[in-house]
Design a protein around this motif. Structure first.
Motif, PDB file in Angstrom:
ATOM      1  N   LEU A 174      41.076  10.713  45.147  1.00 21.15           N
ATOM      2  CA  LEU A 174      41.283  12.091  45.595  1.00 21.15           C
ATOM      3  C   LEU A 174      42.435  12.756  44.841  1.00 21.15           C
ATOM      4  O   LEU A 174      42.343  13.943  44.479  1.00 21.15           O
ATOM      5  N   LEU A 175      43.503  12.015  44.589  1.00 21.25           N
ATOM      6  CA  LEU A 175      44.623  12.595  43.848  1.00 21.25           C
ATOM      7  C   LEU A 175      44.206  12.934  42.406  1.00 21.25           C
ATOM      8  O   LEU A 175      44.602  13.967  41.873  1.00 21.25           O
TER       9      LEU A 175
ATOM     10  N   VAL B  13      41.120  13.624  41.335  1.00 25.63           N
ATOM     11  CA  VAL B  13      40.124  14.693  41.331  1.00 25.63           C
ATOM     12  C   VAL B  13      40.775  16.038  41.610  1.00 25.63           C
ATOM     13  O   VAL B  13      40.428  17.049  40.990  1.00 25.63           O
ATOM     14  N   THR B  14      41.731  16.075  42.519  1.00 22.94           N
ATOM     15  CA  THR B  14      42.310  17.364  42.910  1.00 22.94           C
ATOM     16  C   THR B  14      43.376  17.866  41.929  1.00 22.94           C
ATOM     17  O   THR B  14      43.746  19.034  41.985  1.00 22.94           O
ATOM     18  N   SER B  15      43.865  17.011  41.060  1.00 19.06           N
ATOM     19  CA  SER B  15      44.928  17.464  40.145  1.00 19.06           C
ATOM     20  C   SER B  15      44.378  18.003  38.844  1.00 19.06           C
ATOM     21  O   SER B  15      43.247  17.869  38.514  1.00 19.06           O
TER      22      SER B  15
END
Length: 47
Positions: free
Chosen positions: A42-43, A45-47
């Protein structure tokens, strides 16, 4: 005549408890690993 049932020795009971504890530790470790991997994905993908 019927014979009385023998209880398993104390050592056998202790071994069964150790196996249960090992399985529980493995499950907790796997669950923790999945959570860490999910957070890392998640980190990324979101960055």
């Amino acid at each position: 005549m019927s014979t009385a049932k023998k209880k398993p020795p104390i050592n056998a009971r202790a071994k069964q408890k150790e196996q249960v504890n090992k399985k529980a530790l493995i499950w907790v470790g796997v669950a923790f690993g999945i959570v860490v991997i999910a957070m890392a994905v998640l980190l990324i993908v979101t960055s």
